[in-house]
Enzyme design. Structure first.
Site, short mmCIF file in Angstrom:
data_model
loop_
_atom_site.label_atom_id
_atom_site.label_comp_id
_atom_site.label_asym_id
_atom_site.label_seq_id
_atom_site.Cartn_x
_atom_site.Cartn_y
_atom_site.Cartn_z
N LYS A 180 108.70 107.84 29.60
CA LYS A 180 110.12 108.20 29.39
C LYS A 180 110.13 109.57 28.71
O LYS A 180 109.94 109.68 27.50
CB LYS A 180 110.77 107.11 28.53
CG LYS A 180 111.96 107.53 27.69
CD LYS A 180 113.20 107.81 28.50
CE LYS A 180 114.31 108.26 27.55
NZ LYS A 180 114.29 109.73 27.35
N GLU A 255 104.57 108.89 16.31
CA GLU A 255 104.29 110.27 15.90
C GLU A 255 105.63 110.90 15.58
O GLU A 255 106.39 111.23 16.50
CB GLU A 255 103.59 111.04 17.03
CG GLU A 255 102.22 110.51 17.41
CD GLU A 255 101.14 110.88 16.39
OE1 GLU A 255 101.44 111.54 15.38
OE2 GLU A 255 99.99 110.49 16.62
N CYS A 289 106.38 119.64 15.30
CA CYS A 289 106.36 118.66 14.22
C CYS A 289 105.51 119.14 13.06
O CYS A 289 105.73 118.77 11.92
CB CYS A 289 105.83 117.34 14.76
SG CYS A 289 104.26 117.53 15.60
N GLU A 390 113.79 117.97 7.81
CA GLU A 390 113.17 118.66 8.93
C GLU A 390 114.25 119.43 9.71
O GLU A 390 115.19 118.83 10.22
CB GLU A 390 112.49 117.65 9.86
CG GLU A 390 111.71 118.33 10.97
CD GLU A 390 111.12 117.36 11.98
OE1 GLU A 390 111.84 116.44 12.42
OE2 GLU A 390 109.94 117.52 12.34
P1 NAD Z 1 114.08 112.02 19.57
O1 NAD Z 1 113.57 110.96 18.66
O2 NAD Z 1 115.52 112.30 19.60
O3 NAD Z 1 113.66 111.69 21.07
C1 NAD Z 1 112.32 111.46 21.45
C2 NAD Z 1 112.32 110.60 22.69
O4 NAD Z 1 112.75 109.28 22.32
C3 NAD Z 1 113.26 111.05 23.79
O5 NAD Z 1 112.66 110.81 25.04
C4 NAD Z 1 114.47 110.17 23.58
O6 NAD Z 1 115.26 109.99 24.72
C5 NAD Z 1 113.81 108.88 23.16
N1 NAD Z 1 114.65 107.97 22.36
C6 NAD Z 1 115.61 108.30 21.49
N2 NAD Z 1 116.15 107.18 20.95
C7 NAD Z 1 115.47 106.15 21.49
C8 NAD Z 1 115.56 104.73 21.35
N3 NAD Z 1 116.45 104.17 20.53
N4 NAD Z 1 114.72 103.95 22.04
C9 NAD Z 1 113.80 104.50 22.86
N5 NAD Z 1 113.70 105.83 23.07
C10 NAD Z 1 114.52 106.64 22.38
O7 NAD Z 1 113.24 113.33 19.23
P2 NAD Z 1 113.45 114.80 19.83
O8 NAD Z 1 114.67 115.38 19.21
O9 NAD Z 1 113.32 114.76 21.31
O10 NAD Z 1 112.14 115.54 19.28
C11 NAD Z 1 112.06 116.15 18.04
C12 NAD Z 1 111.39 115.24 17.04
O11 NAD Z 1 110.09 114.88 17.51
C13 NAD Z 1 111.16 115.94 15.72
O12 NAD Z 1 111.50 115.09 14.66
C14 NAD Z 1 109.66 116.22 15.72
O13 NAD Z 1 109.11 116.35 14.46
C15 NAD Z 1 109.15 115.03 16.46
N6 NAD Z 1 107.80 115.31 16.98
C16 NAD Z 1 106.71 114.69 16.43
C17 NAD Z 1 105.43 114.99 16.88
C18 NAD Z 1 104.21 114.32 16.30
O14 NAD Z 1 103.18 114.32 16.95
N7 NAD Z 1 104.26 113.75 15.10
C19 NAD Z 1 105.26 115.92 17.90
C20 NAD Z 1 106.40 116.55 18.42
C21 NAD Z 1 107.66 116.23 17.96
#
Ligand code: NAD
Length: 497
Positions: A180, A255, A289, A390
């Site tokens: 996804k 993550e 991140c 963040e």
């Molecule tokens: P997000 O959590 O909004 O979305 C991530 C993914 O999860 C998307 O595909 C989204 O559609 C899906 N999603 C959202 N709500 C969901 C739910 N309730 N159930 C299942 N899936 C769901 O994050 P984003 O805005 O796309 O990305 C930015 C975030 O990702 C930042 O907080 C960043 O720090 C984090 N990030 C972490 C790492 C790591 O390795 N630790 C790496 C990159 C980004």
């Protein structure tokens, strides 16, 4: 907008290109132009059912379920080669879809296949144990078995790389997958998914569903046949995924976000530290991140270091991410663009002083895109929102400290624990800081280094579990203990021994 104008990029389910059951599509934007360029399927429960059914069928019957680990390994390594051949094309799609720099993406897309190469090599090296059991006439051994269907959920900031970290390990362990991608940047992953067939993977091993988190992500996580969720994303989504997975007793790898300290001591090589501070926050426009968004600088060098930092950062060229000359690109999504600008206002209201940037660029050529200037604030206290939350944008906060103990205290005074940087010429200090900083990764005299060989993951609110490195394959396996009696007779069950 007329749908015909834009390219429609379909999902792959059971080896076939499929339209969304709803018939609805989502516009995907080019952040440099601030305009849509393609359409992706808006999936829901029915699409999840189909994708999970295909993945489950591939797991439980068919060629994948019959393959020996070494055969799976070979397939993964073949996939790595196909991916490498397509690296430039994948990079171009990702640059257009999420605005990352071509200069970074072409390197990243050539490096990402290494995860498939590495975990392909590991596939046939997962060994159980013979336990020297304390029972007479018994033989006991363990084996590590795949879990079944794994959901791989990824964000928009580095779709291909972050997917590779989890998918390579999940497949090497013998699972099948439903991917996804983010609703904001799905295109490169949909293209990548097509390459599995080209590499010879059986249909149904890798499937995709696209759309919004609540419409398609939630039903995917809740599905009874999904046995593990490997999630990369933010705190809100991560919490929701964890809660849903708990209800169904399924494992998660999370993550999540970070607010990493990048700590510069007076004894550091300051030229290197300036470069490390800049790459820590302005690479990918701060949308990583691991962004070193809190720059902790020892008081005795604060003035000199700040001046050198601002002078260097001011030279950053913003522009078309496709151009190899561009050093800072746009923000990937419109909501994120507004959020970053909002944090600039918050920082000012809290009393932070702007040393560089602080808003949208003046260049008329950048007006249509979602650009935010590289921004540096001083007068920041670690308790301020700009230091605690963040931002996920090109915003750096400078926080002074007196000595090692204060650097450790400030560095750790945060909900997150993803990464930390330390700049020093003292080996003793390097060890002390790496010991005391609460972070899944600590870099000394470098920043942002990652490898398929080295575990990556968060302490505290930055997540659970690890990706990359040998041990991470066990995140996708379950251990079975097998007991075999070689006694001639089974003992009388009513006679206790
Ligand atoms: P997000 O959590 O909004 O979305 C991530 C993914 O999860 C998307 O595909 C989204 O559609 C899906 N999603 C959202 N709500 C969901 C739910 N309730 N159930 C299942 N899936 C769901 O994050 P984003 O805005 O796309 O990305 C930015 C975030 O990702 C930042 O907080 C960043 O720090 C984090 N990030 C972490 C790492 C790591 O390795 N630790 C790496 C990159 C980004």
């Amino acid at each position: 907008m007329s749908e015909q104008t834009y390219l429609k990029i379909r999902n792959i389910v059971g080896g076939k290109e499929v339209d969304p059951v709803s018939g609805d599509w989502i516009e995907t934007f080019d952040p440099y132009l601030g305009r849509p360029w393609a359409l992706i399927p808006r999936c829901g429960q029915a699409d999840v059912e189909a994708a999970v059914a295909a993945a489950h069928a591939a797991f439980s019957s068919g060629p994948w379920s019959q393959m020996k680990p070494s055969q799976r390994g070979k397939l993964l390594r073949r996939f790595a080669a196909v991916m490498a051949e397509n690296a430039e094309r994948l990079a171009e799609i990702e640059v257009r879809d999420n605005g990352k720099l071509m200069a970074e993406m072409s390197v990243q897309c050539r490096y990402a296949p290494e995860w498939f190469e590495y975990f392909g090599g590991l596939a046939d090296k997962i060994e159980g144990a013979v336990i020297p059991i304390d029972k007479p006439e018994m033989f006991n051994f363990t084996k590590h078995e795949p879990l079944g269907v794994v959901a791989c959920i990824v964000p928009w900031n580095s779709p291909i790389l972050l997917l590779s970290w989890k998918l390579a390990a999940a497949l090497a362990a013998g699972n099948t997958a439903v991917i996804k991608p983010s609703e904001f940047a799905s295109a490169s992953i949909l293209e990548l998914a097509r390459l599995f067939e080209q590499a010879g993977f059986p249909a149904g091993v890798v499937n995709t569903v696209t759309g919004y988190g609540n419409e398609v992500g939630e039903p995917l996580v809740a599905h009874s046949l999904v046995r593990k969720v490997a999630f990369t994303g933010g705190e809100i989504g991560g919490r929701k995924v964890y809660e849903t997975a708990a209800k169904h007793f399924k494992g998660v790898t999370l993550e999540l976000g970070g607010k990493s300290p990048n700590i510069v001591f007076a004894d550091a090589n300051l030229d290197n530290a300036v470069k490390g501070a800049i790459s820590g926050i302005f690479a990918a426009s701060g949308q990583t991140c691991i962004a070193g968004s809190r720059l902790l600088v020892q008081k005795s060098i604060e003035q000199e270091f700040t001046q050198r930092l601002v002078e260097f950062a001011a030279t950053a060229r913003m522009g078309d991410p496709k151009s190899l000359d561009t050093q800072v690109g746009p923000i990937t999504t419109q909501p994120q663009y507004q959020r970053v600008l909002n944090y600039i206002d918050i920082a000012r209201q809290e009393g932070a002083k702007t040393l560089l940037g602080g808003g949208k660029p003046d260049d008329p050529a950048l007006k249509q895109g979602w650009f935010v200037q590289p921004t540096i604030f001083c007068n920041v206290r670690n308790s301020m929102r700009i230091a605690q939350e963040e931002v996920f944008g090109p915003i750096l906060s400078i926080i002074p400290f007196a000595d090692d103990d204060e650097a450790i205290a400030i560095g750790n005074d945060i909900a997150y624990g993803l990464a930390a940087g330390v700049w020093t010429s003292s080996i003793a200090r390097a060890f002390k800081m790496s010991d005391k900083l609460q972070a899944g990764t600590v870099w000394v005299n470098t920043y942002r280094a990652v490898s398929y060989m080295s575990p990556f993951g968060g302490y505290k609110a930055s997540g659970l579990g690890r990706e990359s490195g040998q041990d991470s394959i066990y995140e996708f396996l379950q251990t079975k203990s097998v007991w075999i009696s070689f006694a001639d007779k089974v003992a009388n069950p009513f006679v206790l021994r």
